[in-house]
Scaffold this active site. Structure first.
Site, PDB file in Angstrom:
ATOM      1  N   LEU A  33      49.397  55.776  48.426  1.00  0.00           N
ATOM      2  CA  LEU A  33      49.175  54.877  47.285  1.00  0.00           C
ATOM      3  C   LEU A  33      49.556  55.525  45.961  1.00  0.00           C
ATOM      4  O   LEU A  33      49.334  56.711  45.742  1.00  0.00           O
ATOM      5  CB  LEU A  33      47.698  54.458  47.238  1.00  0.00           C
ATOM      6  CG  LEU A  33      47.150  53.786  48.500  1.00  0.00           C
ATOM      7  CD1 LEU A  33      45.681  53.402  48.292  1.00  0.00           C
ATOM      8  CD2 LEU A  33      47.964  52.566  48.904  1.00  0.00           C
ATOM      9  N   GLU A  35      50.231  54.239  41.481  1.00  0.00           N
ATOM     10  CA  GLU A  35      49.745  53.292  40.467  1.00  0.00           C
ATOM     11  C   GLU A  35      50.178  51.851  40.748  1.00  0.00           C
ATOM     12  O   GLU A  35      49.473  50.908  40.382  1.00  0.00           O
ATOM     13  CB  GLU A  35      50.240  53.692  39.065  1.00  0.00           C
ATOM     14  CG  GLU A  35      49.478  54.863  38.450  1.00  0.00           C
ATOM     15  CD  GLU A  35      48.002  54.552  38.225  1.00  0.00           C
ATOM     16  OE1 GLU A  35      47.669  53.393  37.938  1.00  0.00           O
ATOM     17  OE2 GLU A  35      47.181  55.477  38.361  1.00  0.00           O
ATOM     18  N   HIS A  37      50.471  50.369  43.712  1.00  0.00           N
ATOM     19  CA  HIS A  37      49.511  49.796  44.664  1.00  0.00           C
ATOM     20  C   HIS A  37      48.173  49.521  43.971  1.00  0.00           C
ATOM     21  O   HIS A  37      47.537  48.510  44.216  1.00  0.00           O
ATOM     22  CB  HIS A  37      49.243  50.774  45.815  1.00  0.00           C
ATOM     23  CG  HIS A  37      50.431  51.081  46.669  1.00  0.00           C
ATOM     24  ND1 HIS A  37      51.024  52.333  46.684  1.00  0.00           N
ATOM     25  CD2 HIS A  37      51.136  50.314  47.530  1.00  0.00           C
ATOM     26  CE1 HIS A  37      52.030  52.313  47.549  1.00  0.00           C
ATOM     27  NE2 HIS A  37      52.130  51.097  48.063  1.00  0.00           N
ATOM     28  N   ASP A 150      59.368  44.685  45.609  1.00  0.00           N
ATOM     29  CA  ASP A 150      60.069  44.225  46.811  1.00  0.00           C
ATOM     30  C   ASP A 150      60.328  42.732  46.646  1.00  0.00           C
ATOM     31  O   ASP A 150      59.691  41.897  47.298  1.00  0.00           O
ATOM     32  CB  ASP A 150      59.218  44.505  48.051  1.00  0.00           C
ATOM     33  CG  ASP A 150      59.051  45.991  48.292  1.00  0.00           C
ATOM     34  OD1 ASP A 150      60.041  46.657  48.610  1.00  0.00           O
ATOM     35  OD2 ASP A 150      57.925  46.499  48.113  1.00  0.00           O
ATOM     36  N   SER A 186      56.627  54.843  47.076  1.00  0.00           N
ATOM     37  CA  SER A 186      56.168  55.986  47.877  1.00  0.00           C
ATOM     38  C   SER A 186      57.352  56.872  48.233  1.00  0.00           C
ATOM     39  O   SER A 186      57.205  58.071  48.459  1.00  0.00           O
ATOM     40  CB  SER A 186      55.482  55.506  49.149  1.00  0.00           C
ATOM     41  OG  SER A 186      54.446  54.624  48.820  1.00  0.00           O
ATOM     42  N   ARG A 187      58.535  56.285  48.303  1.00  0.00           N
ATOM     43  CA  ARG A 187      59.727  57.047  48.702  1.00  0.00           C
ATOM     44  C   ARG A 187      60.241  57.950  47.580  1.00  0.00           C
ATOM     45  O   ARG A 187      61.102  58.795  47.826  1.00  0.00           O
ATOM     46  CB  ARG A 187      60.839  56.095  49.169  1.00  0.00           C
ATOM     47  CG  ARG A 187      60.526  55.422  50.509  1.00  0.00           C
ATOM     48  CD  ARG A 187      61.721  54.700  51.069  1.00  0.00           C
ATOM     49  NE  ARG A 187      61.539  54.322  52.466  1.00  0.00           N
ATOM     50  CZ  ARG A 187      61.126  53.133  52.889  1.00  0.00           C
ATOM     51  NH1 ARG A 187      60.853  52.179  52.023  1.00  0.00           N
ATOM     52  NH2 ARG A 187      60.983  52.896  54.179  1.00  0.00           N
TER      53      ARG A 187
HETATM   54  O1  PAF Z   1      55.490  46.343  51.073  1.00  0.00           O
HETATM   55  C1  PAF Z   1      55.027  47.052  51.989  1.00  0.00           C
HETATM   56  O2  PAF Z   1      54.437  48.112  51.769  1.00  0.00           O
HETATM   57  C2  PAF Z   1      55.168  46.591  53.432  1.00  0.00           C
HETATM   58  O3  PAF Z   1      56.393  45.986  53.651  1.00  0.00           O
HETATM   59  C3  PAF Z   1      54.003  45.660  53.875  1.00  0.00           C
HETATM   60  C4  PAF Z   1      54.008  44.348  53.123  1.00  0.00           C
HETATM   61  C5  PAF Z   1      52.675  46.363  53.692  1.00  0.00           C
HETATM   62  C6  PAF Z   1      54.159  45.335  55.366  1.00  0.00           C
HETATM   63  O4  PAF Z   1      54.119  46.480  56.145  1.00  0.00           O
END
Ligand code: PAF
Length: 284
Positions: A33, A35, A37, A150, A186-187
């Site tokens: 996690l 900020e 998230h 995303d 996270s990457r």
């Molecule tokens: O966005 C993400 O972290 C992932 O694609 C999700 C929505 C948790 C599904 O694994």
């Protein structure tokens, strides 16, 4: 904060909350996690009485050549962060719990999963929609919060919710960026020092594109050409795609419209690390 790892226990807990008339919000994550998230959890808090954060690194959304095994994980740190952000229940199932040996069922959203990310990650969204469906059935939320980072995932999940009549609302949280503009992911931890410096170009290129649109440039290829020039001036950058698309259909636009909005999105690799970013640009 209660930690649950069994599907059955999670379903019982959520049934009890529903019977007590509580509004349930879920924040699906793959952990590690940051900020970004935490902003999703804060937003869920504003819309729900009970916030469930899920942490599950979903193997079905990674292709065999992708980073599933090396995807960063730190459950202890995540537990502390999720709690401090206001999570009531942390759902952390194991892979066997989510995909037992005889697992056979997948959820596929057609068409909008084939463009953009889908061209480079053809099985990715099938994994995402499958796990998100499962998480919805397990946590039974009234609202679910996802990040605009995303952008295509959001469009795909909204389509799935509509098509499959899920009785819940999708809430979208804005992208959280580092001070220098890099979108949190996270990457980002995979980036070397030099790649990290070069990666700033992604947000600069998106801002430059926005300026072009606001100045009245109507030809997408001119804007994309300028973005590509900026990005490929960085020695480690390899562009997978840059797109200027309709935000609902995700189809590339042939001209920037006079009113409305366009989604400018991109995926660029820096060494082994593939980053995505986007900007929704409004044309008043
Ligand atoms: O966005 C993400 O972290 C992932 O694609 C999700 C929505 C948790 C599904 O694994």
């Amino acid at each position: 904060m209660r930690i649950i790892s069994s599907v059955r226990e999670m379903q019982q807990a959520t049934d009890n909350f529903r019977r007590a008339g509580k509004l349930i919000g879920v924040v699906p994550t793959m952990g590690y996690l940051h900020e970004g998230h935490l902003s999703l959890i804060h937003l869920a808090r504003r819309h729900a009485d009970v916030v469930i954060t899920t942490i599950f690194v979903n193997p079905t959304q990674f292709a065999p050549n992708e980073d599933f095994t090396k995807y960063p994980r730190d459950i202890e740190r995540d537990t502390a962060l999720a709690e401090s952000a206001g999570t009531d229940i942390l759902f952390t199932p194991s892979t066997d719990e989510m995909y037992p040996r005889e697992y056979r069922t997948y959820v596929v959203v057609e068409q909008i999963t084939k463009m953009l990310e889908g061209q480079f990650r053809p099985t990715h969204f099938r994994g995402v929609t499958t796990i998100v469906t499962k998480l919805f059935n397990i946590t039974k939320p009234h609202v679910a919060v996802f990040g605009q980072k995303d952008a295509q995932q959001v469009v795909v999940i909204k389509q799935m919710v509509k098509d499959l009549n899920f009785d819940l609302e999708i809430i979208v949280a804005p992208i959280v960026r580092e001070q220098d503009g890099l979108a949190l992911s996270s990457r980002n931890v995979y980036l070397s020092e030099s790649e990290r410096k070069q990666s700033i170009v992604l947000s600069s290129a998106l801002r430059r594109a926005e300026e072009y649109v606001h100045r009245g440039e109507k030809t997408p290829s001119r804007i994309i050409g300028e973005m590509k020039k900026m990005i490929t001036a960085q020695p480690s950058a390899r562009v997978d795609y840059i797109s200027i698309a309709d935000p609902a259909s995700l189809e590339d636009v042939s001209a920037i419209p006079h009113h409305g909005s366009v989604l400018i999105s991109l995926a660029v690799r820096f060494g082994q690390t593939r980053l995505i970013d986007n900007m929704l640009v409004y044309i008043p």
